[in-house]
Design an enzyme around this catalytic site. Structure first.
Site, PDB file in Angstrom:
ATOM      1  N   LYS A  98       3.924  40.043  66.717  1.00 49.22           N
ATOM      2  CA  LYS A  98       5.049  40.219  67.651  1.00 49.22           C
ATOM      3  C   LYS A  98       5.812  38.909  67.830  1.00 49.22           C
ATOM      4  O   LYS A  98       7.044  38.897  67.933  1.00 49.22           O
ATOM      5  CB  LYS A  98       4.552  40.714  69.010  1.00 49.22           C
ATOM      6  CG  LYS A  98       4.006  42.125  68.993  1.00 49.22           C
ATOM      7  CD  LYS A  98       4.957  43.090  69.689  1.00 49.22           C
ATOM      8  CE  LYS A  98       4.623  44.555  69.424  1.00 49.22           C
ATOM      9  NZ  LYS A  98       3.348  44.972  70.001  1.00 49.22           N
ATOM     10  N   LYS A 141       2.583  57.779  57.119  1.00 51.27           N
ATOM     11  CA  LYS A 141       2.223  58.680  58.212  1.00 51.27           C
ATOM     12  C   LYS A 141       3.431  59.006  59.082  1.00 51.27           C
ATOM     13  O   LYS A 141       4.471  58.352  58.993  1.00 51.27           O
ATOM     14  CB  LYS A 141       1.098  58.080  59.031  1.00 51.27           C
ATOM     15  CG  LYS A 141       1.457  56.790  59.724  1.00 51.27           C
ATOM     16  CD  LYS A 141       0.349  56.408  60.710  1.00 51.27           C
ATOM     17  CE  LYS A 141       0.846  55.290  61.583  1.00 51.27           C
ATOM     18  NZ  LYS A 141       0.042  54.973  62.717  1.00 51.27           N
ATOM     19  N   LYS A 190       7.023  57.084  64.967  1.00 53.08           N
ATOM     20  CA  LYS A 190       8.335  56.897  65.578  1.00 53.08           C
ATOM     21  C   LYS A 190       9.173  55.886  64.789  1.00 53.08           C
ATOM     22  O   LYS A 190      10.351  56.112  64.532  1.00 53.08           O
ATOM     23  CB  LYS A 190       8.161  56.416  67.020  1.00 53.08           C
ATOM     24  CG  LYS A 190       9.416  56.506  67.835  1.00 53.08           C
ATOM     25  CD  LYS A 190       9.085  56.395  69.304  1.00 53.08           C
ATOM     26  CE  LYS A 190       8.623  55.005  69.669  1.00 53.08           C
ATOM     27  NZ  LYS A 190       9.638  54.080  70.128  1.00 53.08           N
TER      28      LYS A 190
END
Ligand code: TRP
Length: 330
Positions: free
Chosen positions: A111, A194, A197
């Protein structure tokens, strides 16, 4: 009975992959385990959300969880920020966690690299807050995906360190829980990977029949097999993976045989898949529409959930204060 705790960050709507891969198992688990399900709104603040967006997302998850069958009569369903005891636990455990190990956490490094403009302290201590969520209830099992395993490992490390530091056997070490079988990964219908979102390939639980139908009909296929019994390429395998879960065994066998004899018509396969996905989603979808209108009911559920969650949280706080030596004068 094992105590199972699951947390989810409110960042969007639930999709078919979330349902088939996790929430459906949660619904079953409620009958055999002592379950807590909470919405980790504090955790979602590490990436700054618009306030209205956050409010909407918390409500979405709550509504969708209930619509899927999480049952406040059987489980404790609450919102993280409704449990003030957590903040104290988090503070106390920030004295247990070391800066070095927090800086080395994979999710932090990742991040920090991707969002270098917002490397806040909450991001650094994200694993401490997650440990607080888990340890405050002394949960035994935590259903998490691969990306959360390191956080769980850190939770165990903090629990051990606390015990060692104070010479107690207070916390037990929680383990990852994958429902006793291989974790089912629900693929997307866009050929590979997969359903997720960030991949933009989701069929959502809020999608209506028409939307689901058109998403499924757009699934990536190929020109069809030419050699009997040939191995399926990934996009076709993916369609069958979902079909396996949502359709009857007869239907699956029928289409497998058609594939093996090179007679498959992908249009028919997709039509069937769309129909069976709709069968799964449509009742959930109807409950979502109903629940969404009932803020009063939703309020009662989470208030009650927070009250129940506070019982164990209060007890843990009282006990660790005592262990740590926080003196009570009155
Ligand atoms: N970090 C988890 C995620 O992003 C969410 C989470 C927060 C969680 N606290 C938790 C999961 C405690 C399990 C237990 O998916």
């Amino acid at each position: 009975m094992a105590k199972v705790l699951s947390g989810i960050r409110p960042t969007g709507n639930l999709h078919l992959g979330n349902y088939l891969g996790a929430v459906k198992n949660f619904v079953e688990m409620q009958n055999t385990d002592d379950c807590l399900f909470f919405i980790a709104d504090y955790h979602s603040l590490t990436t700054h959300q618009h306030p209205e967006e956050l409010k909407k997302n918390v409500k979405n998850i709550l509504v969708e969880y209930l619509a899927c069958g999480l049952d406040p009569e059987k489980s404790i369903i609450y919102i993280q920020s409704d449990l003030p005891q957590l903040c104290e636990f988090y503070l106390l455990f920030n004295m247990i966690a070391y800066l070095g190990e927090l800086e080395r956490t994979a999710s932090f490094k990742d991040k920090a690299r991707k969002h270098s403009e917002n490397v806040n302290a909450g991001l650094l201590t994200y694993p401490v807050l997650m440990a607080a969520d888990i340890l405050i209830h002394k949960a035994d099992k935590v259903p998490v995906g691969k990306d959360q395993e390191q956080h769980l490992e850190m939770t165990r490390k903090f629990a051990r360190r606390f015990n060692n530091q104070y010479g107690v056997e207070y916390f037990t070490e929680p383990v990852a829980y994958n429902f006793g079988k291989e974790l089912i990964k629900i693929p997307g219908l866009d050929g590979s990977g997969k359903m997720g979102k960030s991949e933009g390939n989701c069929i959502y639980l809020i999608d209506n029949e028409k939307t689901i139908h058109s998403k499924v009909m757009k699934a990536v296929t190929d020109s069809g097999p030419v050699v009997p019994n040939s191995e399926m390429p990934e996009p076709i395998k993916n369609i069958f993976t979902i079909l396996d879960i949502v359709s009857t065994q007869d239907t699956v066998s029928f289409f497998r045989e058609k594939y093996n004899s090179c007679e498959i018509r992908y249009g028919d396969l997709k039509k069937q898949l769309a129909e069976d996905v709709i069968k799964v989603i449509s009742p959930i979808n109807q409950r979502i529409v109903e629940l969404e209108k009932d803020d009063e009911y939703l309020g009662k559920i989470v208030k009650n959930g927070a009250e129940k969650a506070a019982e164990t949280a209060d007890k843990t706080i009282r006990e660790i204060r005592e262990i740590i030596g926080i003196r009570k004068f009155w």
